[in-house]
Motif scaffolding. Structure first.
Motif, PDB file in Angstrom:
ATOM      1  N   HIS A 275      -8.481   5.905  -5.366  1.00 15.01           N
ATOM      2  CA  HIS A 275      -8.042   5.740  -3.971  1.00 15.01           C
ATOM      3  C   HIS A 275      -6.634   5.178  -3.869  1.00 15.01           C
ATOM      4  CE1 HIS A 275      -9.589   1.616  -4.710  1.00 15.01           C
ATOM      5  NE2 HIS A 275      -8.833   1.231  -3.693  1.00 15.01           N
TER       6      HIS A 275
ATOM      7  N   HIS B  64     -13.306   2.463   2.324  1.00 15.93           N
ATOM      8  CA  HIS B  64     -12.576   1.469   3.124  1.00 15.93           C
ATOM      9  C   HIS B  64     -13.329   0.141   3.145  1.00 15.93           C
ATOM     10  CE1 HIS B  64     -10.605  -0.565   6.395  1.00 15.93           C
ATOM     11  NE2 HIS B  64     -11.673  -0.455   7.175  1.00 15.93           N
TER      12      HIS B  64
ATOM     13  N   GLU C  85      -3.557  11.514  -1.288  1.00 12.87           N
ATOM     14  CA  GLU C  85      -4.294  12.724  -0.917  1.00 12.87           C
ATOM     15  C   GLU C  85      -3.632  13.960  -1.542  1.00 12.87           C
ATOM     16  OE1 GLU C  85      -7.148  15.134   1.095  1.00 12.87           O
ATOM     17  OE2 GLU C  85      -7.090  12.947   0.909  1.00 12.87           O
TER      18      GLU C  85
ATOM     19  N   HIS D  95      -8.669   6.541   3.921  1.00 16.86           N
ATOM     20  CA  HIS D  95      -9.466   5.413   3.417  1.00 16.86           C
ATOM     21  C   HIS D  95      -9.013   4.054   3.958  1.00 16.86           C
ATOM     22  CE1 HIS D  95      -6.314   4.818   0.257  1.00 16.86           C
ATOM     23  NE2 HIS D  95      -6.800   3.584   0.196  1.00 16.86           N
ATOM     24  N   HIS D  96      -7.982   4.024   4.791  1.00 18.49           N
ATOM     25  CA  HIS D  96      -7.602   2.776   5.464  1.00 18.49           C
ATOM     26  C   HIS D  96      -7.864   2.839   6.975  1.00 18.49           C
ATOM     27  CE1 HIS D  96      -6.024   0.212   2.369  1.00 18.49           C
ATOM     28  NE2 HIS D  96      -5.196   1.140   1.920  1.00 18.49           N
TER      29      HIS D  96
ATOM     30  N   CYS E 277      -1.496   6.645   1.301  1.00 20.45           N
ATOM     31  CA  CYS E 277      -2.631   7.525   1.599  1.00 20.45           C
ATOM     32  C   CYS E 277      -2.192   8.987   1.577  1.00 20.45           C
ATOM     33  CB  CYS E 277      -3.213   7.180   2.967  1.00 20.45           C
ATOM     34  SG  CYS E 277      -3.772   5.475   3.145  1.00 20.45           S
TER      35      CYS E 277
END
Length: 405
Positions: A62, A142, A98, A117-118, A94
């Motif tokens: 992540h 998250h 990704e 994820h945030h 992010c």
């Protein structure tokens, strides 16, 4: 190529943890703990099979774009404006993360899991996505990411566990969605916290996440290793592009010497990862422009051992591990990390040593200009005369760079 790809991601996650620990001062083991906690939550939701494997991959990776994140957010480099980028800078890692994982061979649809994820349940995250617009796995990661920071990796006492659950409950429908919160409340303390406290969670993780070798194309593995070659090189801007340069040269020399495509591709991967152990070395040593002290040099030499340590656990990487980790061994036994001699070193290990030296001598770095090829060749011939590197391979390398474009 048949390998244990989860084992490879675990090696990479260790590298990421080392960067994160040094540069933004968080505890190591973060990625594995987030993966373990995420699987615990997912199992409470009766998720299993390939989906669990994919969740683990995303959880381990992540923060895979940490170096880009540091460049943009911590080093105050110019923010690249784009209609597709959020106004908050935390979204950068992010976006990059990704993008990096776009070609990973997931079994299920994992689109935007790392991207979001945030995100917070109420839509106040960097992309302003509410919980029902976000993949369940992004929401799980998250919550577990936040929880790991809450525990700070060294305090899993019962009152801390209860406080953590209370914290999550208090932020239900703001930070965290009710589905994930309910699953966390159902997880037994012994399962979620007991093993983390004892350090035994890694063994449990393997039982929850069976590791097996599967066939992957060179293109898939090249994409993954290129990401981590970039992370290694960013660790010190003095070595910018070094790892990819070694990878390309190792591939080129392999084909020039008549090796088959499979071997050349493995040499590329070994070259891309040969310095991954430098992730563990402090930047004040990596970036020191003056001569290293004896103690500093001993510390620098440890990187080859750490390359071995990170890669040897990957089933299917046995040859690649040797070719990558032994690039500082010398034929007379004066090299490192193992002090091997000529009888211990095969053709590929000797090739990697020559390629690494040639690349280091000829590439430009912030504190020096790259040497002309002829000057580098002279130095390498002298090293061969001292029985440090293989003379025949040195001549093959010279021929390769004199007769090919």
């Amino acid at each position: 190529m048949k390998i244990d790809i989860i084992g490879l991601l675990i090696s990479f996650s260790y590298a990421l943890d080392c960067v994160e620990s040094e540069l933004i001062h968080v505890t190591t083991g973060h990625a594995k703990r987030v993966a373990y906690m995420s699987i615990c939550i997912a199992q409470e939701m009766e998720i299993s099979g390939n989906a669990i494997q994919d969740l683990a991959a995303c959880a381990l990776m992540h923060d895979n774009a940490l170096t880009q994140y540091i460049a943009e957010e911590y080093h105050n480099e110019p923010f690249i404006a784009s209609a597709k980028q959020p106004p908050r800078r935390i979204g950068l890692h992010c976006i990059y993360g990704e993008r990096n994982m776009r070609k990973y061979p997931f079994h299920t649809d994992m689109t935007n899991v790392i991207l979001y994820h945030h995100e917070k349940a109420d839509g106040t995250g960097p992309f302003e996505k509410k919980w029902n617009e976000v993949h369940l796995f992004a929401r799980i990661i998250h919550m577990c990411d936040v929880l790991d920071g809450f525990f700070q990796a060294d305090n899993y006492a019962e009152h801390v566990w209860e406080n953590a659950k209370d914290f999550v409950k208090q932020h239900e429908n703001t930070w965290f969605d009710s589905e994930c919160v309910a699953a966390l409340q159902r997880v037994a303390k012994e399962k979620y916290v007991g093993l983390l406290e004892s350090g035994e969670f890694t063994n449990q993780l393997w039982e929850m996440l069976p590791r097996q070798k599967e066939e992957y194309s060179f293109e898939v593995l090249k994409d993954l290793t290129d990401i981590f070659a970039g992370i290694t090189d960013y660790k010190s801007h003095f070595t910018s592009q070094h790892s990819i340069g070694v990878a390309k040269s190792a591939y080129r020399l392999s084909l020039f010497m008549g090796m088959d495509m499979d071997t050349a591709q493995k040499m590329y991967i070994a070259g891309a990862l040969h310095d991954i152990g430098k992730i563990t070395i402090k930047n004040d040593i990596l970036e020191k422009p003056d001569k290293l002290t004896e103690k500093e040099y001993d510390s620098m030499k440890d990187h080859a051992w750490y390359t071995y340590k990170m890669l040897h656990q990957v089933a299917g990487f046995e040859e690649i591990t040797r070719w990558a980790a032994l690039h500082h061994e010398r034929l007379d036994g004066s090299g490192y990390p193992f002090g091997y001699t000529a009888k211990d070193l095969g053709v590929q290990e000797r090739m990697m040593a020559c390629v690494d030296i040639f690349q280091a001598l000829t590439e430009e770095r912030p504190y020096k200009k790259g040497m002309a090829k002829e000057q580098a060749f002279a130095i390498m011939r002298d090293m061969a005369a001292k029985n440090w590197i293989d003379g025949e391979i040195t001549e093959k390398l010279i021929d390769c760079y004199c007769t090919t474009v």
